[in-house]
Design a protein around this motif. Structure first.
Motif, PDB file in Angstrom:
ATOM      1  N   ASP A   1      47.171  68.095  58.454  1.00  0.00           N
ATOM      2  CA  ASP A   1      48.342  67.251  59.189  1.00  0.00           C
ATOM      3  C   ASP A   1      49.268  68.277  59.832  1.00  0.00           C
ATOM      4  O   ASP A   1      49.910  67.920  60.852  1.00  0.00           O
ATOM      5  CB  ASP A   1      49.070  66.428  58.380  1.00  0.00           C
ATOM      6  CG  ASP A   1      47.936  65.267  57.867  1.00  0.00           C
ATOM      7  OD1 ASP A   1      46.871  65.085  58.333  1.00  0.00           O
ATOM      8  OD2 ASP A   1      48.290  64.211  57.106  1.00  0.00           O
ATOM      9  N   SER A   2      49.672  69.307  59.228  1.00  0.00           N
ATOM     10  CA  SER A   2      50.797  70.057  59.626  1.00  0.00           C
ATOM     11  C   SER A   2      50.437  70.810  60.603  1.00  0.00           C
ATOM     12  O   SER A   2      51.054  71.228  61.680  1.00  0.00           O
ATOM     13  CB  SER A   2      51.237  70.996  58.484  1.00  0.00           C
ATOM     14  OG  SER A   2      51.713  70.256  57.490  1.00  0.00           O
TER      15      SER A   2
ATOM     16  N   GLY B   1      48.035  69.867  62.883  1.00  0.00           N
ATOM     17  CA  GLY B   1      48.047  68.870  63.914  1.00  0.00           C
ATOM     18  C   GLY B   1      49.466  68.798  64.793  1.00  0.00           C
ATOM     19  O   GLY B   1      49.549  68.566  65.798  1.00  0.00           O
ATOM     20  N   LEU B   2      50.496  68.430  63.650  1.00  0.00           N
ATOM     21  CA  LEU B   2      51.803  68.341  64.111  1.00  0.00           C
ATOM     22  C   LEU B   2      52.180  69.501  64.993  1.00  0.00           C
ATOM     23  O   LEU B   2      53.053  69.525  65.975  1.00  0.00           O
ATOM     24  CB  LEU B   2      52.767  67.990  62.913  1.00  0.00           C
ATOM     25  CG  LEU B   2      52.897  66.578  62.435  1.00  0.00           C
ATOM     26  CD1 LEU B   2      53.307  66.646  60.962  1.00  0.00           C
ATOM     27  CD2 LEU B   2      53.283  65.695  63.239  1.00  0.00           C
ATOM     28  N   ALA B   3      52.087  70.762  64.278  1.00  0.00           N
ATOM     29  CA  ALA B   3      52.408  72.028  65.154  1.00  0.00           C
ATOM     30  C   ALA B   3      51.668  71.937  66.633  1.00  0.00           C
ATOM     31  O   ALA B   3      52.304  72.375  67.457  1.00  0.00           O
ATOM     32  CB  ALA B   3      51.776  73.061  64.269  1.00  0.00           C
ATOM     33  N   GLY B   4      50.560  71.493  66.850  1.00  0.00           N
ATOM     34  CA  GLY B   4      49.700  71.365  68.096  1.00  0.00           C
ATOM     35  C   GLY B   4      50.530  70.583  68.978  1.00  0.00           C
ATOM     36  O   GLY B   4      50.740  70.814  70.206  1.00  0.00           O
ATOM     37  N   LEU B   5      50.880  69.288  68.633  1.00  0.00           N
ATOM     38  CA  LEU B   5      52.115  68.375  69.200  1.00  0.00           C
ATOM     39  C   LEU B   5      53.255  69.018  69.637  1.00  0.00           C
ATOM     40  O   LEU B   5      53.631  69.006  70.772  1.00  0.00           O
ATOM     41  CB  LEU B   5      51.917  67.065  68.567  1.00  0.00           C
ATOM     42  CG  LEU B   5      50.866  66.176  68.496  1.00  0.00           C
ATOM     43  CD1 LEU B   5      50.916  65.128  67.529  1.00  0.00           C
ATOM     44  CD2 LEU B   5      50.440  65.904  69.750  1.00  0.00           C
ATOM     45  N   ILE B   6      53.839  69.680  68.775  1.00  0.00           N
ATOM     46  CA  ILE B   6      55.218  70.230  69.100  1.00  0.00           C
ATOM     47  C   ILE B   6      55.070  71.396  70.064  1.00  0.00           C
ATOM     48  O   ILE B   6      55.918  71.479  70.883  1.00  0.00           O
ATOM     49  CB  ILE B   6      55.804  70.829  67.674  1.00  0.00           C
ATOM     50  CG1 ILE B   6      56.194  69.487  66.836  1.00  0.00           C
ATOM     51  CG2 ILE B   6      57.082  71.637  67.881  1.00  0.00           C
ATOM     52  CD1 ILE B   6      56.391  69.896  65.239  1.00  0.00           C
TER      53      ILE B   6
ATOM     54  N   ASN C   1      56.530  68.519  56.461  1.00  0.00           N
ATOM     55  CA  ASN C   1      55.620  67.565  56.133  1.00  0.00           C
ATOM     56  C   ASN C   1      55.384  67.280  54.615  1.00  0.00           C
ATOM     57  O   ASN C   1      55.163  68.200  53.823  1.00  0.00           O
ATOM     58  CB  ASN C   1      54.163  68.236  56.673  1.00  0.00           C
ATOM     59  CG  ASN C   1      53.351  66.977  56.552  1.00  0.00           C
ATOM     60  OD1 ASN C   1      53.466  65.844  56.537  1.00  0.00           O
ATOM     61  ND2 ASN C   1      51.682  67.538  56.512  1.00  0.00           N
ATOM     62  N   THR C   2      55.940  66.255  54.254  1.00  0.00           N
ATOM     63  CA  THR C   2      56.149  65.870  52.986  1.00  0.00           C
ATOM     64  C   THR C   2      54.824  65.439  52.085  1.00  0.00           C
ATOM     65  O   THR C   2      53.724  64.721  52.852  1.00  0.00           O
ATOM     66  CB  THR C   2      57.206  64.876  52.529  1.00  0.00           C
ATOM     67  OG1 THR C   2      57.071  63.743  53.187  1.00  0.00           O
ATOM     68  CG2 THR C   2      58.574  65.451  53.309  1.00  0.00           C
ATOM     69  N   CYS C   3      54.863  65.413  50.960  1.00  0.00           N
ATOM     70  CA  CYS C   3      53.926  64.735  50.063  1.00  0.00           C
ATOM     71  C   CYS C   3      54.585  63.523  49.115  1.00  0.00           C
ATOM     72  O   CYS C   3      55.528  63.770  48.586  1.00  0.00           O
ATOM     73  CB  CYS C   3      53.159  65.780  49.205  1.00  0.00           C
ATOM     74  SG  CYS C   3      52.159  65.057  48.042  1.00  0.00           S
TER      75      CYS C   3
ATOM     76  N   ILE D   1      47.126  74.169  66.152  1.00  0.00           N
ATOM     77  CA  ILE D   1      47.745  75.291  65.670  1.00  0.00           C
ATOM     78  C   ILE D   1      47.249  75.637  64.121  1.00  0.00           C
ATOM     79  O   ILE D   1      47.957  75.345  63.250  1.00  0.00           O
ATOM     80  CB  ILE D   1      49.342  75.386  65.726  1.00  0.00           C
ATOM     81  CG1 ILE D   1      49.700  74.930  67.416  1.00  0.00           C
ATOM     82  CG2 ILE D   1      49.833  76.845  65.422  1.00  0.00           C
ATOM     83  CD1 ILE D   1      49.031  75.887  68.234  1.00  0.00           C
ATOM     84  N   ARG D   2      46.582  76.725  64.131  1.00  0.00           N
ATOM     85  CA  ARG D   2      46.267  77.342  62.686  1.00  0.00           C
ATOM     86  C   ARG D   2      47.368  78.266  62.338  1.00  0.00           C
ATOM     87  O   ARG D   2      47.724  79.291  62.898  1.00  0.00           O
ATOM     88  CB  ARG D   2      44.763  77.996  62.885  1.00  0.00           C
ATOM     89  CG  ARG D   2      43.887  77.125  63.288  1.00  0.00           C
ATOM     90  CD  ARG D   2      42.396  77.585  63.099  1.00  0.00           C
ATOM     91  NE  ARG D   2      42.156  78.328  61.693  1.00  0.00           N
ATOM     92  CZ  ARG D   2      41.723  79.597  61.642  1.00  0.00           C
ATOM     93  NH1 ARG D   2      41.639  80.341  62.540  1.00  0.00           N
ATOM     94  NH2 ARG D   2      41.521  79.837  60.404  1.00  0.00           N
TER      95      ARG D   2
END
Length: 444
Positions: free
Chosen positions: A2-3, A5-10, A30-32, A133-134
């Motif tokens: 998820d992180s 994917g979020l990085a890709g959007l950002i 990104n919380t758990c 973003i890996r």
């Protein structure tokens, strides 16, 4: 994932990404929210970042993820230092929220619809908006095949945040797999909350048919299945894994307990006899198969005798990897109000006894590999130990052990090399690079 994917959007929104919080203007966490220890760890991390913001070393702080979905209102009240709480539903707007936090124009704190269920469509949308973003350049990656779960385990909070099972389509999964392989990934770990249920909601096929598609991708050397509910581990799936050259013989079985009454109270399938028969079936199909499992001790109503059953099962069976957890009483789950809550100290002691048995079992399994030659994926060079580190097919990334080995020749990260196992330190294997004289001598 998820992180990433979020990085890709950002990044697609025009922001530059950095991994070090001290060099960032805005930090996104990104919380758990799965269990209490994870929540406490997340909150401790956030408090440290809030201190950086208070000292002027950070301009903005944003929280996303499961904890936000579960308790955005309470968090907003308890953490005034946080500028924005972004729920799953607002993920497509995360780049805009980051920009408004950075320029000070953001007024509202909570974004999205906290309390609603996670929609995996945002992940596919993020891939369409910008490449995933890996973080780092590891030669392996996770690949999400579904979200949510229909099982109804009484102790599990995942459905409260992730909702019912929703499978990603085979076309989308295959496209992302090919993209990752194009970036240099040669090992994929397929993940979801309940992987054996893939496509049960869409009728597209089953897990074996998805695996057949992924096997055809050139350059994909290893495919690993994670999070297998034992009830869905069919003979067909076992045979599919055991007979494949690229699907590694690795079975991540979430057994959780072995006492039938406890399993029934957990809303789980199985028993010690059924699990033993499953392990025997796996070993018959492939004697070299690696098996990982997890167990929960201290579930409401569990007796000392039932905890001892778990300890005996772990001690008597050849499990390569064992995770032991103490029951966490989670609000909103069916087990929260069950009678017979086990005192915390008793639950902890039971977990410790099973964990000790697990250490002995894992050490025994590692010793059985002395003298064998394993194919190891090279991941990094350990400067302090002056040796290479990698994983064979039996070690999943991040959760299992690793293989440390010496080499007299230069190696490159991402290479697959034969390593002769000479010893072990606990569950971690030790060895040295070797030359394989003929085909078929490297264990996969």
């Amino acid at each position: 994932m998820d992180s990433e994917g979020l990085a890709g959007l950002i990044a697609a929104g025009g922001h530059a990404l950095v991994e070090d919080p001290e060099s960032a203007d805005v930090v996104v966490v990104n919380t758990c929210g799965f269990i209490d220890p994870a929540r406490r760890e997340t909150i401790d991390e956030v408090l440290g970042l809030a201190e950086m913001k208070e000292n002027g070393n950070l301009e903005g702080l944003i929280l996303t993820g499961c904890l936000v979905a579960r308790a955005a209102g309470d968090l907003a009240e308890a953490m005034p230092e946080v500028d924005a709480f972004v729920d799953f539903a607002a993920y497509p707007q995360v780049a805009e929220i980051v920009a408004r936090v950075a320029d000070g124009s953001l007024e509202e704190k909570v974004h999205g619809r906290p309390g609603t269920r996670f929609d995996p469509a945002w992940w596919d949308a993020s891939l369409a908006a910008g490449p995933r973003i890996r973080f780092g350049r590891a030669p392996w990656a996770y690949l999400k095949i579904a979200e949510g779960c229909d099982r109804g385990c009484t102790f599990c909070a995942i459905p409260l945040m992730r909702g019912k099972l929703r499978s990603r389509s085979g076309d989308v999964i295959e496209a992302e797999a090919r993209n990752l392989v194009g970036q240099g990934v040669s090992e994929l770990s397929l993940v979801s909350q309940d992987s054996v249920m893939w496509a049960r909601d869409t009728g597209e096929g089953n897990l074996s048919s998805l695996l057949a598609r992924l096997e055809r991708i050139e350059g994909l050397r290893r495919i690993r299945l994670m999070y297998l509910h034992p009830q869905g581990v069919s003979d067909e799936l076992i045979d599919t894994i055991a007979s494949s050259e690229s699907i590694v013989s690795y079975f991540d079985l979430s057994l959780q307990h072995v006492s039938k009454p406890v399993l029934r109270a957990m809303g789980r399938w199985g028993s010690a006899d059924r699990f033993e028969a499953m392990l025997d079936r796996i070993r018959r199909a492939d004697p070299t198969a690696a098996v990982r499992s997890t167990f929960i001790l201290g579930f409401p109503g569990e007796t000392e005798a039932e905890a001892a059953e778990v300890e005996a099962f772990v001690a008597d069976h050849d499990l390569d990897w064992v995770g032991v957890f103490t029951y966490s009483r989670e609000e909103g789950t069916a087990s929260h109000q069950l009678a017979g809550q086990v005192p915390e100290e008793s639950a902890r002691q039971r977990s410790e006894r099973v964990a000790m048995a697990a250490e002995v079992t894992m050490d025994r399994r590692a010793r059985d590999l002395h003298g064998q030659i394993l194919e190891v994926l090279v991941e990094r060079f350990d400067m302090s130990a002056r040796c290479w580190t990698g994983r064979s097919a039996r070690e999943a990334p991040e959760v299992d052990g690793e293989v440390r080995f010496s080499s007299d020749v230069p190696l490159s990260v991402g290479a697959y090399v034969p390593v002769a196992i000479t010893g072990n330190e606990g569950a971690d294997l030790e060895g040295e690079l070797t030359v394989v004289a003929k085909a078929g001598t490297v264990a996969r």
